[in-house]
Design an enzyme around this catalytic site. Structure first.
Site, PDB file in Angstrom:
ATOM      1  N   PRO A 214       0.715  -4.793  -6.570  1.00  0.00           N
ATOM      2  CA  PRO A 214       1.420  -3.912  -5.641  1.00  0.00           C
ATOM      3  C   PRO A 214       0.785  -3.929  -4.255  1.00  0.00           C
ATOM      4  O   PRO A 214      -0.362  -4.362  -4.119  1.00  0.00           O
ATOM      5  CB  PRO A 214       1.263  -2.515  -6.274  1.00  0.00           C
ATOM      6  CG  PRO A 214       0.635  -2.712  -7.591  1.00  0.00           C
ATOM      7  CD  PRO A 214       0.095  -4.082  -7.674  1.00  0.00           C
ATOM      8  N   PRO A 215       1.504  -3.470  -3.237  1.00  0.00           N
ATOM      9  CA  PRO A 215       0.963  -3.472  -1.893  1.00  0.00           C
ATOM     10  C   PRO A 215      -0.300  -2.623  -1.791  1.00  0.00           C
ATOM     11  O   PRO A 215      -0.428  -1.603  -2.462  1.00  0.00           O
ATOM     12  CB  PRO A 215       2.076  -2.864  -1.038  1.00  0.00           C
ATOM     13  CG  PRO A 215       3.221  -2.619  -1.926  1.00  0.00           C
ATOM     14  CD  PRO A 215       2.874  -2.994  -3.304  1.00  0.00           C
ATOM     15  N   THR A 217      -3.373  -3.267  -2.641  1.00  0.00           N
ATOM     16  CA  THR A 217      -4.403  -3.344  -3.673  1.00  0.00           C
ATOM     17  C   THR A 217      -5.527  -4.303  -3.295  1.00  0.00           C
ATOM     18  O   THR A 217      -6.443  -4.505  -4.078  1.00  0.00           O
ATOM     19  CB  THR A 217      -3.799  -3.779  -5.018  1.00  0.00           C
ATOM     20  OG1 THR A 217      -2.900  -4.852  -4.788  1.00  0.00           O
ATOM     21  CG2 THR A 217      -3.054  -2.635  -5.663  1.00  0.00           C
ATOM     22  N   LYS A 219      -5.105  -7.677  -1.904  1.00  0.00           N
ATOM     23  CA  LYS A 219      -4.859  -9.105  -2.092  1.00  0.00           C
ATOM     24  C   LYS A 219      -5.302  -9.901  -0.859  1.00  0.00           C
ATOM     25  O   LYS A 219      -6.007 -10.895  -0.980  1.00  0.00           O
ATOM     26  CB  LYS A 219      -3.368  -9.345  -2.365  1.00  0.00           C
ATOM     27  CG  LYS A 219      -2.872  -8.647  -3.623  1.00  0.00           C
ATOM     28  CD  LYS A 219      -1.438  -8.963  -3.923  1.00  0.00           C
ATOM     29  CE  LYS A 219      -0.470  -8.365  -2.913  1.00  0.00           C
ATOM     30  NZ  LYS A 219      -0.464  -6.888  -2.909  1.00  0.00           N
ATOM     31  N   GLU A 435       9.135  28.092  -6.629  1.00  0.00           N
ATOM     32  CA  GLU A 435       7.840  27.445  -6.898  1.00  0.00           C
ATOM     33  C   GLU A 435       7.119  28.093  -8.076  1.00  0.00           C
ATOM     34  O   GLU A 435       6.563  27.397  -8.929  1.00  0.00           O
ATOM     35  CB  GLU A 435       6.953  27.480  -5.645  1.00  0.00           C
ATOM     36  CG  GLU A 435       7.489  26.678  -4.453  1.00  0.00           C
ATOM     37  CD  GLU A 435       7.861  25.243  -4.792  1.00  0.00           C
ATOM     38  OE1 GLU A 435       7.209  24.632  -5.667  1.00  0.00           O
ATOM     39  OE2 GLU A 435       8.833  24.725  -4.201  1.00  0.00           O
ATOM     40  N   ASP A 512      14.449  17.958  -7.587  1.00  0.00           N
ATOM     41  CA  ASP A 512      14.027  18.227  -8.970  1.00  0.00           C
ATOM     42  C   ASP A 512      15.051  17.660  -9.945  1.00  0.00           C
ATOM     43  O   ASP A 512      14.702  17.031 -10.942  1.00  0.00           O
ATOM     44  CB  ASP A 512      13.917  19.741  -9.222  1.00  0.00           C
ATOM     45  CG  ASP A 512      12.884  20.402  -8.320  1.00  0.00           C
ATOM     46  OD1 ASP A 512      11.970  19.694  -7.885  1.00  0.00           O
ATOM     47  OD2 ASP A 512      13.011  21.613  -8.067  1.00  0.00           O
TER      48      ASP A 512
HETATM   49  P1  ADP Z   1      -2.564  -6.114   0.123  1.00  0.00           P
HETATM   50  O1  ADP Z   1      -2.734  -7.414   0.797  1.00  0.00           O
HETATM   51  O2  ADP Z   1      -2.769  -6.186  -1.361  1.00  0.00           O
HETATM   52  O3  ADP Z   1      -1.301  -5.405   0.457  1.00  0.00           O
HETATM   53  P2  ADP Z   1      -4.805  -5.471   1.725  1.00  0.00           P
HETATM   54  O4  ADP Z   1      -5.778  -6.478   1.240  1.00  0.00           O
HETATM   55  O5  ADP Z   1      -4.148  -5.759   3.015  1.00  0.00           O
HETATM   56  O6  ADP Z   1      -3.724  -5.162   0.624  1.00  0.00           O
HETATM   57  O7  ADP Z   1      -5.546  -4.073   1.792  1.00  0.00           O
HETATM   58  C1  ADP Z   1      -5.441  -3.236   2.908  1.00  0.00           C
HETATM   59  C2  ADP Z   1      -6.745  -2.494   3.131  1.00  0.00           C
HETATM   60  O8  ADP Z   1      -6.998  -1.605   2.049  1.00  0.00           O
HETATM   61  C3  ADP Z   1      -7.943  -3.410   3.175  1.00  0.00           C
HETATM   62  O9  ADP Z   1      -8.167  -3.881   4.457  1.00  0.00           O
HETATM   63  C4  ADP Z   1      -9.070  -2.507   2.700  1.00  0.00           C
HETATM   64  O10 ADP Z   1      -9.552  -1.722   3.756  1.00  0.00           O
HETATM   65  C5  ADP Z   1      -8.375  -1.589   1.733  1.00  0.00           C
HETATM   66  N1  ADP Z   1      -8.522  -2.055   0.348  1.00  0.00           N
HETATM   67  C6  ADP Z   1      -7.544  -2.388  -0.486  1.00  0.00           C
HETATM   68  N2  ADP Z   1      -8.004  -2.758  -1.680  1.00  0.00           N
HETATM   69  C7  ADP Z   1      -9.345  -2.678  -1.595  1.00  0.00           C
HETATM   70  C8  ADP Z   1     -10.397  -2.930  -2.527  1.00  0.00           C
HETATM   71  N3  ADP Z   1     -10.157  -3.359  -3.757  1.00  0.00           N
HETATM   72  N4  ADP Z   1     -11.669  -2.732  -2.112  1.00  0.00           N
HETATM   73  C9  ADP Z   1     -11.910  -2.305  -0.853  1.00  0.00           C
HETATM   74  N5  ADP Z   1     -10.968  -2.051   0.052  1.00  0.00           N
HETATM   75  C10 ADP Z   1      -9.692  -2.210  -0.303  1.00  0.00           C
HETATM   76 ZN    ZN Z   2      11.448  22.372  -6.978  1.00  0.00          ZN
END
Ligand code: ADP
Ligand code: ZN
Ligand code: MG
Length: 622
Positions: A214-215, A217, A219, A435, A512
């Site tokens: 996922p975004p 994370t 990569k 709530e 909800d």
């Molecule tokens: P992706 O390419 O998977 O969308 P990114 O590598 O661009 O994600 O991550 C964006 C930022 O989030 C990184 O520059 C870092 O600061 C932080 N980040 C994400 N995952 C990690 C991780 N596993 N360890 C440390 N920092 C992370």
């Molecule tokens: Zn509600």
């Protein structure tokens, strides 16, 4: 911005056009001056011949290819002064010259009119010529990706085809919490650094690695870390940058990229969002996308084209491996797949530790607590969280980040910006009941998560919020837990109904209800938790190439469809009935809680439970 001569020419186009108009305005009058301004008075040809016979003509200048003559004459009609007079000459006036010679008149012919005509011609041609040249350049620019960016209408705005970083400066220690992926990549670093280890025993070095996750994370971060650790250049491009308006541009960019990479081997090529080009071919409404397919084919060709031992490793990232063309995943291409997932508790703690290094955090704050409170957060979310907290701290002129700022930052990331609370009014009371309804149902159901806090301070779209303690990374959720969640979500509307009556319920519950319906539907169609039995009737996302719900290729009959609807209805009805019961039976406590909530605007979970426990018993949560 890259300024090539082509760009320069394109930019100068409007400037040249402006110059042309100035030139017209500036020169044109002077050319006419010879004919018009000097010789205002005119004379007919016949009269001119008479003047000539009388010997009154002193000088004749012939212009305009022999069509016009400016005559200097002196006569009684001219006040006995030498004057310049303009005479239009007939087409065939050859005998005039003889006559002038005979009379000994000073004769001169001026070919000026010719050059003027020439410049006029150039002037008239220059604009269309410029236009055509401009168009030709535009056309050429958009058709050869190698020469320039393929954006037809961006005058001279050049976009980098791909980025190259000689040194990324990122090491494996900067990446935390995704240890399996890291291990996989440590080997790749060895490939790049010591290829001879592998080639000596006849092993082929892998060409491509696919990072799936996922975004946010990490990569991109991981790919950069490989380049950083191996100390090789990092070429990166995003899949979406390959796809352009004109067929062939993407393919030529792929060629370019690999050419540059080969010149700089060993190196890493990183292709982000590869799904933008690498989708399965021949799918989608209206057939394939020629441009994308060509680009993909070129990519495949390039990957086949270099030997594994040249030291180029292609790393691609996507969050959807399932939609990639199978040709991409064949051995010899992206044959290795590494999954990077949303971090678990340990991972979050590790990531927080990395990002807390350069921040001033109060010694009382334990990263453990933050990691507990943030299930589902990606690495990027966590980095963002600490940064938000630091900004809040700076805004408050504090010198270290405390738990307050962390909490505020978490809330902000999950639910949006804080708004100003409503003043005491009927709608504020209604929101309070809504709530408290959620919160009390959640508290009194054994299978529901605990209340973390209830608040009337609006955030994002929400006018009030009930927070539940997130359960730690749950993969398996039981039927009674889903039902408890459905009831908890119905609690808000149920309280409105009981307290204000059917006529007064509001639109505040729409979100909800959406959740309720979706949970009930999944119980029936995905988890086999209804009378229909253990059948999987729908996939999460049936066809990624069609819009959600568009490609209705669910493999069940109309009969089953009716049953599904009935079961969903039945689940929601049953839950709604039970929820109303809970609200009715605890009306006294609810009124009490609402009064406190309106006064304090926020009640935390601990206090909430202690108030309830004075009236009724709270079940022990499992
Ligand atoms: P992706 O390419 O998977 O969308 P990114 O590598 O661009 O994600 O991550 C964006 C930022 O989030 C990184 O520059 C870092 O600061 C932080 N980040 C994400 N995952 C990690 C991780 N596993 N360890 C440390 N920092 C992370
Ligand atoms: Zn509600
Ligand atoms: Mg990325």
């Amino acid at each position: 911005m890259k300024l090539s001569w082509k760009n320069l020419l394109l930019w100068s186009l409007p400037i040249i056009i402006i110059c042309f108009f100035v030139w017209q305005g500036f020169f044109a009058p002077t050319t006419n001056e010879n004919n018009n301004n000097i010789a205002n008075s005119r004379m007919t040809y016949g009269r001119f011949l008479e003047y000539l016979d009388m010997g009154w003509v002193k000088k004749v200048d012939i212009y305009d290819n022999g069509h016009t003559a400016i005559v200097e004459a002196l006569g009684p009609e001219l006040g006995n002064r030498v004057q310049k007079i303009r005479v239009e000459l007939p087409a065939n006036a050859t005998e005039l010259v003889n006559k002038l010679k005979k009379n000994n008149v000073d004769l001169d012919a001026h070919p000026t009119k010719n050059t003027i005509a020439f410049w006029n011609l150039v002037g008239n041609l220059i604009f269309p010529l410029l236009l055509i040249t401009g168009l030709i350049f535009l056309f050429r620019r958009s058709n050869n990706g190698a020469g320039g960016p393929g954006q037809a209408m961006s005058f001279g705005k050049s976009k980098a085809l791909f980025q190259m970083e000689a040194k990324t400066g990122i090491i494996f220690d900067d990446v935390a919490g995704i240890d399996e992926a890291k291990e996989e990549f440590e080997e790749i670093v060895t490939f790049l650094k010591k290829p001879e280890y592998f080639t000596a025993v006849g092993a082929k070095i892998p060409k491509g690695v696919l990072l799936v996750g996922p975004p946010g994370t990490g990569k991109t971060l991981l790919a950069k870390a490989i380049a950083g650790e191996a100390n090789v250049p990092f070429f990166s491009i995003s899949g979406s940058e390959f796809v352009e308006m004109f067929v062939g541009v993407g393919a030529s960019r792929v060629r370019d990229l690999f050419k540059k990479a080969k010149e700089n081997a060993p190196c890493i090529i990183f292709i982000d969002e590869i799904d933008a080009v690498g989708r399965q071919r021949g799918t989608g409404i209206g057939g394939g996308n020629d441009e994308r397919e060509q680009t993909l084919n070129q990519l495949l060709t390039e990957m086949d084209g270099f030997e594994g031992n040249t030291g180029i490793i292609v790393i691609a990232a996507t969050n959807r491996a399932d939609i990639l063309d199978s040709a991409l995943l064949r051995p010899g291409r992206f044959d290795r797949q590494v999954t990077v997932d949303i971090p678990d508790f340990k991972g979050r703690l590790a990531i927080l530790t990395v990002h807390a290094k350069n921040k001033k955090i109060h010694p009382d704050v334990s990263l453990n607590i933050i990691a507990r409170r943030t299930p589902g957060f990606s690495g990027a979310d966590l980095a963002n969280l600490l940064n938000e907290a630091a900004i809040l701290t700076a805004r408050k002129r504090k010198n270290s980040i405390t738990l307050n700022e962390i909490d505020e930052a978490i809330d902000r990331i999950i639910a949006g910006m804080e708004g100003t609370p409503l003043i005491d009014s009927k709608s504020k009371r209604l929101i309070a009941y809504h709530e408290v309804g959620h919160a009390i149902v959640g508290t009194l159901l054994q299978d529901h998560e605990n209340v973390q806090k209830v608040t009337l301070i609006p955030r994002g779209q929400a006018k009030g919020l009930t927070w539940f303690t997130p359960s730690e990374d749950q993969n398996l959720i039981s039927r009674s837990q889903i039902k408890a969640r459905i009831m908890g979500a119905l609690g808000g509307r149920a309280a409105e109904e009981i307290v204000f009556g059917d006529a007064e319920v509001t639109t505040g519950a729409s979100n909800d209800l959406q959740q309720v319906t979706s949970m009930a539907r999944q119980m029936v169609t995905r988890f086999g938790m209804s009378n229909i039995g253990p059948l999987s009737l729908e996939n999460e996302d049936t066809n990624p190439f069609l819009g959600r719900g568009m490609g209705n290729n669910n493999e069940y009959s109309d009969e089953i469809a009716i049953k599904i609807d009935k079961q969903i209805y039945y689940i929601v009805q049953e839950c709604h009935k039970k929820t109303l019961e809970i609200i009715k039976n605890n009306r006294v406590i609810i009124d009490k809680l609402v009064d406190i909530l309106i006064e304090k605007e926020t009640i935390d979970g601990q206090e909430f439970r202690s108030i309830i426990s004075k009236y009724t018993q709270i079940p022990q949560k499992n």
